[in-house]
Write a protein that holds these residues in place. Structure first.
Motif, PDB file in Angstrom:
ATOM      1  N   GLU A   1     -23.282  15.197 -43.754  1.00 36.58           N
ATOM      2  CA  GLU A   1     -22.784  15.194 -42.376  1.00 36.58           C
ATOM      3  C   GLU A   1     -21.347  15.708 -42.275  1.00 36.58           C
ATOM      4  N   VAL A   2     -20.675  15.827 -43.406  1.00 36.94           N
ATOM      5  CA  VAL A   2     -19.236  16.125 -43.406  1.00 36.94           C
ATOM      6  C   VAL A   2     -18.938  17.546 -43.874  1.00 36.94           C
ATOM      7  N   ASN A   3     -19.422  17.929 -45.050  1.00 32.96           N
ATOM      8  CA  ASN A   3     -19.076  19.244 -45.611  1.00 32.96           C
ATOM      9  C   ASN A   3     -20.282  19.932 -46.242  1.00 32.96           C
ATOM     10  N   PRO A   4     -21.343  20.148 -45.471  1.00 34.80           N
ATOM     11  CA  PRO A   4     -22.566  20.727 -46.049  1.00 34.80           C
ATOM     12  C   PRO A   4     -22.378  22.108 -46.644  1.00 34.80           C
ATOM     13  N   ASP A   5     -21.471  22.906 -46.082  1.00 35.19           N
ATOM     14  CA  ASP A   5     -21.318  24.286 -46.560  1.00 35.19           C
ATOM     15  C   ASP A   5     -20.804  24.361 -47.991  1.00 35.19           C
ATOM     16  N   ALA A   6     -20.123  23.307 -48.445  1.00 33.21           N
ATOM     17  CA  ALA A   6     -19.590  23.305 -49.814  1.00 33.21           C
ATOM     18  C   ALA A   6     -20.694  23.260 -50.864  1.00 33.21           C
ATOM     19  N   ILE A   7     -21.911  22.961 -50.460  1.00 35.29           N
ATOM     20  CA  ILE A   7     -23.002  22.814 -51.423  1.00 35.29           C
ATOM     21  C   ILE A   7     -23.296  24.107 -52.169  1.00 35.29           C
ATOM     22  N   SER A   8     -22.964  25.251 -51.572  1.00 34.71           N
ATOM     23  CA  SER A   8     -23.257  26.532 -52.219  1.00 34.71           C
ATOM     24  C   SER A   8     -22.518  26.705 -53.542  1.00 34.71           C
ATOM     25  N   LEU A   9     -21.478  25.912 -53.770  1.00 41.33           N
ATOM     26  CA  LEU A   9     -20.700  26.008 -55.007  1.00 41.33           C
ATOM     27  C   LEU A   9     -21.415  25.381 -56.203  1.00 41.33           C
ATOM     28  N   PHE A  10     -22.577  24.744 -55.974  1.00 37.21           N
ATOM     29  CA  PHE A  10     -23.244  24.027 -57.071  1.00 37.21           C
ATOM     30  C   PHE A  10     -23.640  24.949 -58.223  1.00 37.21           C
ATOM     31  N   THR A  11     -23.785  26.241 -57.943  1.00 33.09           N
ATOM     32  CA  THR A  11     -24.265  27.170 -58.970  1.00 33.09           C
ATOM     33  C   THR A  11     -23.276  27.337 -60.123  1.00 33.09           C
ATOM     34  N   ARG A  12     -22.026  26.930 -59.928  1.00 29.49           N
ATOM     35  CA  ARG A  12     -21.040  27.082 -61.004  1.00 29.49           C
ATOM     36  C   ARG A  12     -21.407  26.251 -62.233  1.00 29.49           C
ATOM     37  N   LYS A  13     -21.918  25.023 -61.995  1.00 24.44           N
ATOM     38  CA  LYS A  13     -22.291  24.164 -63.117  1.00 24.44           C
ATOM     39  C   LYS A  13     -23.667  23.520 -62.955  1.00 24.44           C
ATOM     40  N   ASN A  14     -24.334  23.828 -61.835  1.00 25.24           N
ATOM     41  CA  ASN A  14     -25.619  23.193 -61.510  1.00 25.24           C
ATOM     42  C   ASN A  14     -25.470  21.679 -61.344  1.00 25.24           C
ATOM     43  N   ILE A  15     -24.284  21.259 -60.909  1.00 26.62           N
ATOM     44  CA  ILE A  15     -24.011  19.835 -60.690  1.00 26.62           C
ATOM     45  C   ILE A  15     -23.419  19.667 -59.288  1.00 26.62           C
ATOM     46  N   ILE A  16     -23.883  18.637 -58.581  1.00 27.80           N
ATOM     47  CA  ILE A  16     -23.328  18.246 -57.289  1.00 27.80           C
ATOM     48  C   ILE A  16     -22.941  16.778 -57.398  1.00 27.80           C
ATOM     49  N   ALA A  17     -21.750  16.446 -56.931  1.00 24.96           N
ATOM     50  CA  ALA A  17     -21.269  15.069 -57.025  1.00 24.96           C
ATOM     51  C   ALA A  17     -21.492  14.305 -55.722  1.00 24.96           C
ATOM     52  N   ASN A  18     -21.872  13.041 -55.880  1.00 20.91           N
ATOM     53  CA  ASN A  18     -21.998  12.093 -54.776  1.00 20.91           C
ATOM     54  C   ASN A  18     -20.685  11.305 -54.698  1.00 20.91           C
ATOM     55  N   PRO A  19     -20.132  11.076 -53.532  1.00 20.60           N
ATOM     56  CA  PRO A  19     -18.846  10.368 -53.463  1.00 20.60           C
ATOM     57  C   PRO A  19     -18.969   8.876 -53.735  1.00 20.60           C
ATOM     58  N   ASN A  20     -17.832   8.236 -53.870  1.00 19.57           N
ATOM     59  CA  ASN A  20     -17.761   6.785 -53.989  1.00 19.57           C
ATOM     60  C   ASN A  20     -18.332   6.150 -52.716  1.00 19.57           C
ATOM     61  N   CYS A  21     -18.973   4.995 -52.866  1.00 20.05           N
ATOM     62  CA  CYS A  21     -19.653   4.364 -51.731  1.00 20.05           C
ATOM     63  C   CYS A  21     -18.705   4.068 -50.573  1.00 20.05           C
ATOM     64  N   SER A  22     -17.510   3.598 -50.870  1.00 22.27           N
ATOM     65  CA  SER A  22     -16.575   3.264 -49.792  1.00 22.27           C
ATOM     66  C   SER A  22     -16.071   4.517 -49.071  1.00 22.27           C
ATOM     67  N   THR A  23     -15.959   5.628 -49.798  1.00 24.36           N
ATOM     68  CA  THR A  23     -15.509   6.881 -49.182  1.00 24.36           C
ATOM     69  C   THR A  23     -16.598   7.483 -48.308  1.00 24.36           C
ATOM     70  N   ALA A  24     -17.851   7.402 -48.760  1.00 25.25           N
ATOM     71  CA  ALA A  24     -18.945   8.075 -48.045  1.00 25.25           C
ATOM     72  C   ALA A  24     -19.016   7.627 -46.593  1.00 25.25           C
ATOM     73  N   GLN A  25     -19.037   6.308 -46.364  1.00 23.25           N
ATOM     74  CA  GLN A  25     -19.161   5.841 -44.988  1.00 23.25           C
ATOM     75  C   GLN A  25     -17.902   6.137 -44.184  1.00 23.25           C
ATOM     76  N   LEU A  26     -16.756   6.122 -44.842  1.00 24.12           N
ATOM     77  CA  LEU A  26     -15.502   6.402 -44.140  1.00 24.12           C
ATOM     78  C   LEU A  26     -15.479   7.822 -43.595  1.00 24.12           C
ATOM     79  N   VAL A  27     -15.812   8.811 -44.441  1.00 25.90           N
ATOM     80  CA  VAL A  27     -15.690  10.201 -43.988  1.00 25.90           C
ATOM     81  C   VAL A  27     -16.755  10.570 -42.964  1.00 25.90           C
ATOM     82  N   VAL A  28     -17.906   9.891 -42.992  1.00 24.08           N
ATOM     83  CA  VAL A  28     -18.917  10.143 -41.954  1.00 24.08           C
ATOM     84  C   VAL A  28     -18.339   9.824 -40.579  1.00 24.08           C
ATOM     85  N   ALA A  29     -17.560   8.746 -40.490  1.00 20.77           N
ATOM     86  CA  ALA A  29     -16.945   8.373 -39.208  1.00 20.77           C
ATOM     87  C   ALA A  29     -15.701   9.204 -38.902  1.00 20.77           C
ATOM     88  N   LEU A  30     -14.950   9.570 -39.930  1.00 13.30           N
ATOM     89  CA  LEU A  30     -13.705  10.321 -39.692  1.00 13.30           C
ATOM     90  C   LEU A  30     -13.953  11.770 -39.282  1.00 13.30           C
TER      91      LEU A  30
END
Length: 344
Positions: A110-139
């Motif tokens: 919901e926050v930065n979907p376009d950044a997902i295209s960078l996954f090809t550099r290492k074939n890894i995508i990171a999930n944020p910390n639980c407390s950060t995830a809900q915060l940035v959805v609202a911010l």
């Protein structure tokens, strides 16, 4: 089109929730594989109406697997995620191992979907910390409207954020208090039953904890590096659901009514904000829900363009498992991944 998906750490709280959410949301799977350490080999976990036997991670070949959702801790991820990625399997990692790697996108859809295209550099995508995830959805929607300058947040984080051991400790300590037994402290630094602990993760040299630092670094990476943020992270005797008291300073004027309407229309957000008894969300009501709930939205008269609010979410879902599955959905929706051709 369907995909072979592996869940690493399938026997843990978050791993089991990932299996539930994959099934609930109808993710297009051709096969789901449950993986964990050798000591969990043969353990059974549920995927819808099916039962999966857990296989050992160190004996599994990822060459025909499309997506690996990793929820086995930072050390396991540091060792295995690069190996898995090199086999052509996209890793969605729930640990902190790669969140701050500039070649690994850190994603909340919901926050930065376009950044997902960078996954090809290492074939890894990171999930944020639980407390950060809900915060940035609202911010995020508020930042788009009025540009956030500074955030002050105090968290009230449930024991499930510390895994099954944290939940077990709250249960056993609570029972011990009621029957006047001795209270054993193992998982947390102090008794958690009928108490709060202003300490999550290790202390850093500046007096903040690693959990507090994570919220700063991850918000800057996903939302805006110019945002100033300070956090106090507190463990509370709640089983599921993280809560946050948040104060925000904006560059441009924004009223509480405007914020309320913006958040009502924002993806992933649900506003429950009535100025009456019970007209707000608590972690108890958030458990099992996908939304990030916002209550107590009000203007802060002590600063220009300031708002305060209360943000609550199920940390096992949006803070971890749901967000990981949403990332997998985003890969599929954008055509960034195709099922591997199976050997004849």
């Amino acid at each position: 089109m369907s995909f072979k998906v592996a869940i690493v750490g399938a026997t843990g709280n978050v791993g089991r929730e990932m299996l539930n959410i994959l099934e609930e949301r109808g993710f297009p799977v051709s096969e789901v594989v449950a993986l964990a350490s050798r000591r969990s080999m043969g353990t059974e976990v549920s995927f819808g109406d099916r039962t999966l036997k857990v296989r050992p991670l160190d004996q599994y070949d990822f060459s025909d697997t499309d997506i690996c959702i990793m929820s086995a801790g930072g050390n396991v991820s540091k060792e295995w995620s690069p190996k898995i990625g090199k086999q052509g399997c996209v890793v969605i990692d729930n640990s902190s191992a790669f969140r701050y790697d500039q070649d690994v996108p850190l994603i909340v859809p919901e926050v930065n979907p376009d950044a997902i295209s960078l996954f090809t550099r290492k074939n890894i995508i990171a999930n944020p910390n639980c407390s950060t995830a809900q915060l940035v959805v609202a911010l995020k929607p508020l930042h788009d409207f009025a540009t956030i300058k500074r955030v002050v947040v105090a968290t009230y984080q449930s024991v499930s954020g510390a895994g099954k051991e944290g939940m077990d400790e709250l249960f056993t300590q609570t029972r011990a208090v009621f029957v006047a037994d001795s209270v054993d402290v193992k998982k947390f630094t102090k008794r958690i039953a009928f108490n709060v602990i202003p300490h999550i993760d290790v202390f850093l040299d500046d007096g903040f904890t690693k959990e507090e630092w994570k919220m700063v670094a991850e918000t800057k990476k996903m939302l805006d590096p110019k945002i100033k943020l300070t956090a106090t992270c507190v463990r509370v005797p709640v089983f599921i659901g993280h809560s946050e008291a948040v104060n925000i300073e904006f560059e441009k004027p924004i009223t509480a009514d405007e914020a309320r309407e913006i958040l009502r229309d924002a993806p992933g957000c649900q506003v429950l904000d009535k100025r009456e008894d019970g007209g707000y969300i608590t972690p108890l009501e958030s458990a099992g829900e996908d939304a990030t709930f916002i209550s107590r939205i009000r203007e802060d008269s002590t600063i220009d363009n300031g708002l305060s609010m209360w943000i609550v979410s199920d940390n096992l879902r949006k803070g971890a498992a749901l967000n990981a599955v949403q990332i997998a959905e985003l890969l599929v929706e954008r055509g960034l991944i195709q099922p591997k051709k199976k050997a004849a």
